[in-house]
Each structure stands twice: as structure tokens, then as C-alpha cells.
Design an enzyme around this catalytic site. Structure first.
Site, PDB file in Angstrom:
ATOM      1  N   TYR A 105      -0.174  -5.404  -6.570  1.00 23.84           N
ATOM      2  CA  TYR A 105       0.685  -5.144  -5.413  1.00 23.84           C
ATOM      3  C   TYR A 105       0.493  -3.700  -4.966  1.00 23.84           C
ATOM      4  O   TYR A 105       0.693  -2.767  -5.742  1.00 23.84           O
ATOM      5  CB  TYR A 105       2.152  -5.399  -5.770  1.00 23.84           C
ATOM      6  CG  TYR A 105       3.091  -5.119  -4.620  1.00 23.84           C
ATOM      7  CD1 TYR A 105       2.972  -5.797  -3.413  1.00 23.84           C
ATOM      8  CD2 TYR A 105       4.090  -4.161  -4.730  1.00 23.84           C
ATOM      9  CE1 TYR A 105       3.816  -5.538  -2.350  1.00 23.84           C
ATOM     10  CE2 TYR A 105       4.959  -3.902  -3.681  1.00 23.84           C
ATOM     11  CZ  TYR A 105       4.811  -4.590  -2.503  1.00 23.84           C
ATOM     12  OH  TYR A 105       5.649  -4.337  -1.439  1.00 23.84           O
ATOM     13  N   HIS A 144       3.131  -5.550   1.672  1.00 22.08           N
ATOM     14  CA  HIS A 144       3.991  -5.818   2.823  1.00 22.08           C
ATOM     15  C   HIS A 144       3.679  -4.786   3.900  1.00 22.08           C
ATOM     16  O   HIS A 144       3.486  -3.600   3.603  1.00 22.08           O
ATOM     17  CB  HIS A 144       5.464  -5.708   2.439  1.00 22.08           C
ATOM     18  CG  HIS A 144       5.911  -6.785   1.500  1.00 22.08           C
ATOM     19  ND1 HIS A 144       5.788  -6.658   0.137  1.00 22.08           N
ATOM     20  CD2 HIS A 144       6.448  -7.993   1.738  1.00 22.08           C
ATOM     21  CE1 HIS A 144       6.251  -7.759  -0.432  1.00 22.08           C
ATOM     22  NE2 HIS A 144       6.659  -8.587   0.504  1.00 22.08           N
ATOM     23  N   TYR A 156      -6.290  -3.616   7.207  1.00 27.07           N
ATOM     24  CA  TYR A 156      -6.415  -4.496   6.037  1.00 27.07           C
ATOM     25  C   TYR A 156      -7.264  -5.730   6.341  1.00 27.07           C
ATOM     26  O   TYR A 156      -8.001  -6.202   5.474  1.00 27.07           O
ATOM     27  CB  TYR A 156      -5.036  -4.898   5.513  1.00 27.07           C
ATOM     28  CG  TYR A 156      -4.350  -3.756   4.803  1.00 27.07           C
ATOM     29  CD1 TYR A 156      -4.773  -3.345   3.539  1.00 27.07           C
ATOM     30  CD2 TYR A 156      -3.297  -3.063   5.388  1.00 27.07           C
ATOM     31  CE1 TYR A 156      -4.158  -2.289   2.887  1.00 27.07           C
ATOM     32  CE2 TYR A 156      -2.680  -2.014   4.741  1.00 27.07           C
ATOM     33  CZ  TYR A 156      -3.117  -1.630   3.495  1.00 27.07           C
ATOM     34  OH  TYR A 156      -2.520  -0.572   2.856  1.00 27.07           O
ATOM     35  N   LYS A 157      -7.200  -6.232   7.562  1.00 22.04           N
ATOM     36  CA  LYS A 157      -8.019  -7.399   7.912  1.00 22.04           C
ATOM     37  C   LYS A 157      -9.507  -7.072   7.817  1.00 22.04           C
ATOM     38  O   LYS A 157     -10.310  -7.934   7.469  1.00 22.04           O
ATOM     39  CB  LYS A 157      -7.657  -7.909   9.310  1.00 22.04           C
ATOM     40  CG  LYS A 157      -6.368  -8.707   9.320  1.00 22.04           C
ATOM     41  CD  LYS A 157      -6.095  -9.291  10.698  1.00 22.04           C
ATOM     42  CE  LYS A 157      -4.909 -10.235  10.648  1.00 22.04           C
ATOM     43  NZ  LYS A 157      -4.655 -10.865  11.960  1.00 22.04           N
ATOM     44  N   LYS A 158      -9.878  -5.822   8.089  1.00 19.37           N
ATOM     45  CA  LYS A 158     -11.288  -5.416   7.962  1.00 19.37           C
ATOM     46  C   LYS A 158     -11.783  -5.546   6.528  1.00 19.37           C
ATOM     47  O   LYS A 158     -12.975  -5.664   6.284  1.00 19.37           O
ATOM     48  CB  LYS A 158     -11.485  -3.968   8.433  1.00 19.37           C
ATOM     49  CG  LYS A 158     -11.498  -3.800   9.928  1.00 19.37           C
ATOM     50  CD  LYS A 158     -11.984  -2.420  10.305  1.00 19.37           C
ATOM     51  CE  LYS A 158     -10.821  -1.471  10.362  1.00 19.37           C
ATOM     52  NZ  LYS A 158     -11.148  -0.143  10.861  1.00 19.37           N
TER      53      LYS A 158
END
Length: 197
Positions: A105, A144, A156-158
Site C-alpha cells: 500500500y 488511494h 499512475y496509469k502510465k
């Protein structure tokens, strides 16, 4: 004494001229000759105040003393980011276990606004990714992100993270209070028991 002062002034003038000449060359050549260094360092009792101050500036939420006490014991899961020897960012993680699966996390990963888009966040996230890869026993990494923080979501999607859930009223005392849960799956969940295979 007059000679010593005169000599000192001459040396200072020479030094000043060399500095200005170097600055003119740097400006003429452009910033392409300027190499910034990005390094990660341990969080220790001696620099914990820097982490606290950084988090106060970067994040809209406050972290309690227990958070910082746990960070001191986190080892490789808590790092400060230095840009040319200046603390400008930090990443802090913990290990969670859910249904027998270890998950990492990311509690915080942030950088001071003037230093964003310089590879500092990527360096911190790559450290986390290398840690879980080296360990080899993590199911996923998750965090989160406030629903309106599109730049963080895109970042973060990259790296292969996906929005897997949205938690309403996740945050207290900030708006919007909703948070996306972003996750990067590292290995598929083994849903079949041995007898079903």
C-alpha cells in the site's frame, strides 16, 4: 596590510569574473548542459521533521505521530527524494495482507509542486516497483487518490495502475471526500483450489 587587502580584492575580482563567465556560457549553451541529480535517501530520526513538513505542504490531509513512528521502521518502504541534495519529495509504503495475499500500500508519494515533471515521482515509484519485483511475493500494489486529482491518476496509469474502485466519503475534512482506489496487479489471484485444477 594594504597589500593583503589589495591582493584579496584582486582574487575576489578574478573569482567573480570566472563565475560570471561560467554563468554566461551556461546561459548561452542552454540548460541542456545542466545535469540535475535525483537520489533517494533513508528516512531517519534526524530528517523526520523534513518529511513531516513536506507532507504538510504536499498533501491535503494530516498524518499522526503513529504514522511517522511506523515510517521510521519501514526501511526501504520509506524514502526521501533529493533533487540536487534538496529534499523535494517522499514515498511511504506499508505491507498489507488480505485473504492470504501480500499487497503493498502506497500511503504517500508526493513531490513539491515546483519540482514536478522532472522525473522525481517516477524515480520514487520505480523504487517501489523494484522492491516488489525483487521480493517476488506481492499480489498487487494499491493506493488511494482523490477523485479530482487527474494528474496523479494519469501518472499512475502510465505505470500500469488501474482504477478498481471508488470509495465515497473516504477522506475527512477535505473536498471532494471521495477517493479512487488504484491498483497494479503483479500476479493473478489464484482462485482455484488444488482440487479444482
Amino acid at each position: 596590510m594594504v597589500l593583503a587587502i589589495s591582493s584579496f580584492i584582486s582574487h575576489a575580482t578574478i573569482l567573480r569574473n570566472l563565475v560570471f563567465k561560467h554563468l554566461r556560457m551556461t546561459i548561452t549553451l542552454g540548460l541542456s548542459c545542466y545535469r540535475a541529480t535525483i537520489e533517494l535517501g533513508d528516512v531517519t530520526p534526524h530528517n523526520l521533521q523534513q518529511l513531516k513538513r513536506l507532507n504538510q505542504v504536499v498533501f491535503p490531509v494530516s498524518y499522526n505521530d503513529k504514522f511517522y513512528k511506523d515510517i521510521l521502521e519501514a526501511g526501504e518502504l520509506a524514502k526521501l527524494a533529493y533533487y540536487n541534495d534538496i529534499v523535494v519529495g517522499a514515498v511511504c509504503c506499508r505491507i498489507d495482507v488480505l485473504d492470504g495475499s501480500r499487497r503493498l500500500y502506497i500511503m504517500t508519494l508526493g513531490c513539491l509542486a515546483p519540482y514536478r515533471k522532472r522525473g522525481i515521482g517516477a524515480k520514487m515509484l520505480e523504487h517501489v516497483l523494484n522492491y516488489v519485483e525483487k521480493d517476488g511475493d506481492f499480489h498487487s500494489i494499491f493506493l488511494h487518490v482523490q477523485v479530482n486529482n487527474q494528474s496523479a491518476i494519469d501518472f499512475y496509469k502510465k505505470f500500469g495502475f488501474e482504477i478498481v474502485e471508488t470509495k465515497e466519503q473516504y477522506y475527512k475534512r477535505i473536498e471532494p471526500a471521495d477517493a479512487h482506489v488504484l491498483m497494479k496487479l503483479l500476479r493473478p489471484q489464484n482462485n482455484l483450489s488444488e482440487s479444482e485444477k
